[in-house]
Motif scaffolding. Structure first.
Motif, PDB file in Angstrom:
ATOM      1  N   HIS A 185       0.806  -1.213   0.000  1.00 19.89           N
ATOM      2  CA  HIS A 185       0.000   0.000   0.000  1.00 19.89           C
ATOM      3  C   HIS A 185       0.844   1.269   0.000  1.00 19.89           C
ATOM      4  O   HIS A 185       0.427   2.289  -0.573  1.00 19.89           O
ATOM      5  CB  HIS A 185      -0.941  -0.006   1.214  1.00 19.89           C
ATOM      6  CG  HIS A 185      -2.028   1.019   1.146  1.00 19.89           C
ATOM      7  ND1 HIS A 185      -1.828   2.341   1.480  1.00 19.89           N
ATOM      8  CD2 HIS A 185      -3.341   0.921   0.769  1.00 19.89           C
ATOM      9  CE1 HIS A 185      -2.966   3.006   1.336  1.00 19.89           C
ATOM     10  NE2 HIS A 185      -3.890   2.173   0.893  1.00 19.89           N
ATOM     11  N   TYR A 186       2.019   1.267   0.608  1.00 20.25           N
ATOM     12  CA  TYR A 186       2.841   2.476   0.690  1.00 20.25           C
ATOM     13  C   TYR A 186       3.134   3.058  -0.694  1.00 20.25           C
ATOM     14  O   TYR A 186       3.356   4.258  -0.843  1.00 20.25           O
ATOM     15  CB  TYR A 186       4.176   2.182   1.405  1.00 20.25           C
ATOM     16  CG  TYR A 186       5.219   1.564   0.505  1.00 20.25           C
ATOM     17  CD1 TYR A 186       6.114   2.362  -0.213  1.00 20.25           C
ATOM     18  CD2 TYR A 186       5.302   0.184   0.335  1.00 20.25           C
ATOM     19  CE1 TYR A 186       7.054   1.789  -1.068  1.00 20.25           C
ATOM     20  CE2 TYR A 186       6.227  -0.383  -0.502  1.00 20.25           C
ATOM     21  CZ  TYR A 186       7.105   0.428  -1.203  1.00 20.25           C
ATOM     22  OH  TYR A 186       8.023  -0.139  -2.053  1.00 20.25           O
ATOM     23  N   SER A 187       3.129   2.210  -1.722  1.00 16.89           N
ATOM     24  CA  SER A 187       3.538   2.633  -3.062  1.00 16.89           C
ATOM     25  C   SER A 187       2.365   2.890  -3.993  1.00 16.89           C
ATOM     26  O   SER A 187       2.564   3.026  -5.208  1.00 16.89           O
ATOM     27  CB  SER A 187       4.440   1.559  -3.675  1.00 16.89           C
ATOM     28  OG  SER A 187       3.729   0.333  -3.846  1.00 16.89           O
ATOM     29  N   VAL A 199       0.409   3.035  -9.347  1.00 14.83           N
ATOM     30  CA  VAL A 199      -0.672   3.279 -10.313  1.00 14.83           C
ATOM     31  C   VAL A 199      -0.174   4.154 -11.453  1.00 14.83           C
ATOM     32  O   VAL A 199      -0.475   3.915 -12.622  1.00 14.83           O
ATOM     33  CB  VAL A 199      -1.887   3.916  -9.614  1.00 14.83           C
ATOM     34  CG1 VAL A 199      -2.898   4.415 -10.639  1.00 14.83           C
ATOM     35  CG2 VAL A 199      -2.539   2.913  -8.676  1.00 14.83           C
ATOM     36  N   GLU A 200       0.605   5.167 -11.128  1.00  5.86           N
ATOM     37  CA  GLU A 200       1.123   6.045 -12.174  1.00  5.86           C
ATOM     38  C   GLU A 200       2.069   5.307 -13.113  1.00  5.86           C
ATOM     39  O   GLU A 200       2.056   5.532 -14.324  1.00  5.86           O
ATOM     40  CB  GLU A 200       1.853   7.236 -11.531  1.00  5.86           C
ATOM     41  CG  GLU A 200       2.394   8.245 -12.511  1.00  5.86           C
ATOM     42  CD  GLU A 200       1.311   8.971 -13.307  1.00  5.86           C
ATOM     43  OE1 GLU A 200       1.599   9.373 -14.456  1.00  5.86           O
ATOM     44  OE2 GLU A 200       0.197   9.136 -12.780  1.00  5.86           O
ATOM     45  N   LEU A 201       2.869   4.400 -12.567  1.00  3.89           N
ATOM     46  CA  LEU A 201       3.863   3.702 -13.376  1.00  3.89           C
ATOM     47  C   LEU A 201       3.253   2.623 -14.264  1.00  3.89           C
ATOM     48  O   LEU A 201       3.806   2.311 -15.323  1.00  3.89           O
ATOM     49  CB  LEU A 201       4.935   3.088 -12.467  1.00  3.89           C
ATOM     50  CG  LEU A 201       5.877   4.093 -11.790  1.00  3.89           C
ATOM     51  CD1 LEU A 201       6.726   3.404 -10.733  1.00  3.89           C
ATOM     52  CD2 LEU A 201       6.764   4.799 -12.806  1.00  3.89           C
ATOM     53  N   ILE A 202       2.133   2.023 -13.822  1.00  4.30           N
ATOM     54  CA  ILE A 202       1.569   0.928 -14.609  1.00  4.30           C
ATOM     55  C   ILE A 202       0.452   1.391 -15.541  1.00  4.30           C
ATOM     56  O   ILE A 202       0.139   0.701 -16.518  1.00  4.30           O
ATOM     57  CB  ILE A 202       1.023  -0.206 -13.724  1.00  4.30           C
ATOM     58  CG1 ILE A 202      -0.166   0.251 -12.881  1.00  4.30           C
ATOM     59  CG2 ILE A 202       2.125  -0.792 -12.864  1.00  4.30           C
ATOM     60  CD1 ILE A 202      -0.814  -0.850 -12.058  1.00  4.30           C
ATOM     61  N   ARG A 203      -0.176   2.553 -15.267  1.00  7.37           N
ATOM     62  CA  ARG A 203      -1.315   2.965 -16.079  1.00  7.37           C
ATOM     63  C   ARG A 203      -0.858   3.210 -17.517  1.00  7.37           C
ATOM     64  O   ARG A 203       0.218   3.749 -17.774  1.00  7.37           O
ATOM     65  CB  ARG A 203      -1.978   4.205 -15.508  1.00  7.37           C
ATOM     66  CG  ARG A 203      -1.204   5.488 -15.709  1.00  7.37           C
ATOM     67  CD  ARG A 203      -1.970   6.690 -15.172  1.00  7.37           C
ATOM     68  NE  ARG A 203      -1.225   7.915 -15.439  1.00  7.37           N
ATOM     69  CZ  ARG A 203      -1.351   8.596 -16.576  1.00  7.37           C
ATOM     70  NH1 ARG A 203      -2.149   8.171 -17.522  1.00  7.37           N
ATOM     71  NH2 ARG A 203      -0.649   9.711 -16.761  1.00  7.37           N
ATOM     72  N   GLY A 234      -7.960  -3.070 -13.823  1.00 10.55           N
ATOM     73  CA  GLY A 234      -9.015  -2.964 -12.840  1.00 10.55           C
ATOM     74  C   GLY A 234      -8.392  -3.049 -11.461  1.00 10.55           C
ATOM     75  O   GLY A 234      -7.363  -3.708 -11.280  1.00 10.55           O
ATOM     76  N   ALA A 235      -8.978  -2.376 -10.479  1.00 12.30           N
ATOM     77  CA  ALA A 235      -8.410  -2.372  -9.128  1.00 12.30           C
ATOM     78  C   ALA A 235      -9.495  -2.451  -8.082  1.00 12.30           C
ATOM     79  O   ALA A 235     -10.599  -1.924  -8.271  1.00 12.30           O
ATOM     80  CB  ALA A 235      -7.567  -1.114  -8.906  1.00 12.30           C
ATOM     81  N   ASN A 264      -6.004  -6.508 -16.766  1.00  8.68           N
ATOM     82  CA  ASN A 264      -5.167  -6.919 -15.647  1.00  8.68           C
ATOM     83  C   ASN A 264      -5.830  -6.424 -14.359  1.00  8.68           C
ATOM     84  O   ASN A 264      -6.612  -5.470 -14.391  1.00  8.68           O
ATOM     85  CB  ASN A 264      -3.770  -6.316 -15.753  1.00  8.68           C
ATOM     86  CG  ASN A 264      -2.977  -6.888 -16.911  1.00  8.68           C
ATOM     87  OD1 ASN A 264      -3.091  -8.065 -17.234  1.00  8.68           O
ATOM     88  ND2 ASN A 264      -2.165  -6.060 -17.552  1.00  8.68           N
ATOM     89  N   ALA A 265      -5.522  -7.055 -13.236  1.00 10.97           N
ATOM     90  CA  ALA A 265      -6.060  -6.631 -11.949  1.00 10.97           C
ATOM     91  C   ALA A 265      -4.929  -6.136 -11.051  1.00 10.97           C
ATOM     92  O   ALA A 265      -3.870  -6.758 -10.989  1.00 10.97           O
ATOM     93  CB  ALA A 265      -6.791  -7.789 -11.258  1.00 10.97           C
ATOM     94  N   ALA A 266      -5.142  -5.017 -10.389  1.00 14.37           N
ATOM     95  CA  ALA A 266      -4.168  -4.468  -9.444  1.00 14.37           C
ATOM     96  C   ALA A 266      -4.750  -4.573  -8.037  1.00 14.37           C
ATOM     97  O   ALA A 266      -5.865  -4.114  -7.790  1.00 14.37           O
ATOM     98  CB  ALA A 266      -3.855  -3.015  -9.771  1.00 14.37           C
ATOM     99  N   ILE A 267      -3.992  -5.183  -7.137  1.00  7.34           N
ATOM    100  CA  ILE A 267      -4.450  -5.357  -5.754  1.00  7.34           C
ATOM    101  C   ILE A 267      -3.343  -4.923  -4.794  1.00  7.34           C
ATOM    102  O   ILE A 267      -2.167  -5.265  -4.979  1.00  7.34           O
ATOM    103  CB  ILE A 267      -4.842  -6.816  -5.471  1.00  7.34           C
ATOM    104  CG1 ILE A 267      -6.111  -7.189  -6.253  1.00  7.34           C
ATOM    105  CG2 ILE A 267      -5.076  -7.037  -3.982  1.00  7.34           C
ATOM    106  CD1 ILE A 267      -6.666  -8.552  -5.909  1.00  7.34           C
TER     107      ILE A 267
END
Length: 230
Positions: A57-59, A64-68, A75-76, A123-126
């Motif tokens: 969570h700290y990142s 999100v900015e780096l992977i978008r 999806g998250a 892709n899913a981001a968790i």
């Protein structure tokens, strides 16, 4: 602190996502990005199927900015709380589809929503340690999602040479202007379909180990043990 509903709340719901999107793009445009372990992401993408990206969570801002905008859509899972509505709208401005739910509220519905997005090719981001922590302790959500969907889990870590760390439970990181910002991909993990409770726990522990090892490796490149002491 939670934002109470009312006129100001409704105004902020409209203004905050636009403001954040503009300011974050300006900030991150000044940063020098570098990717490590790209071959691990390539392994996940080789079959043309989506994967589950997991990070601490700290990142969350930097990740999100780096992977978008990279490859297929994302999806998250976002908290079902009122504050989570801000996050959902901010993510929407960044091209990320938010599914609402958390460990204590709407978790099953959110899990089904993410499975549906994976089947559509997203892709899913968790966030591995959830919206409330404890920090860098893996929760089972991503493991359950991988087991039910058949998608591999790709561990990720972010480190920076110059940054602010907020006084939150996870010491959320925000890079300073012109910082060097590194994104690391670790070795993917496959979770067998229809895994039982014991297997889910074993894979949860394994992913926690991989994420923390990747975290140590990422910050070690900057001569740091981690981001907590910022």
């Amino acid at each position: 602190m939670a934002v109470k509903k009312g006129f100001l709340y409704n105004v902020l719901l409209v203004v905050a996502p636009w403001l954040y999107a503009g300011l974050s793009r300006l900030l991150f445009a000044t940063c020098r990005g570098r990717v490590h372990g790209a071959e691990n992401r390539a392994r996940c993408e080789a079959g043309g199927k989506p994967f589950v990206g997991v990070f601490w969570h700290y990142s969350v801002f930097a990740a999100v900015e780096l992977i978008r905008g990279r490859g297929r859509g994302w999806g998250a899972m976002v908290s079902a709380s009122e504050d989570g509505e801000f996050v959902a709208r901010i993510l929407a401005r960044q091209g990320v589809f938010a599914v609402r739910g958390s460990r204590n509220r709407g978790a099953l519905s959110a899990l089904k929503g993410l499975i549906g997005l994976l089947r559509q090719g997203y892709n899913a981001a968790i966030v591995g340690d959830g919206s409330q922590g404890p920090p860098r302790v893996m929760q089972a959500g991503a493991i359950l999602l991988a087991s039910k969907s058949g998608a591999p889990i790709l561990p990720m870590a972010v480190a920076a040479d110059r940054y602010w760390a907020f006084r939150s439970w996870d010491r959320t990181l925000l890079p300073k202007p012109f910082a060097r910002l590194d994104l690391w991909y670790g070795e993917p993990l496959m979770v067998p379909k229809k895994s039982g409770a014991e297997e889910i726990e074993q894979y949860r522990q394994e992913m926690e180990h991989r994420l923390n090892a990747l975290y140590a490796q990422a910050w070690g490149k900057f001569g740091k043990d981690g981001h907590d002491g910022a």
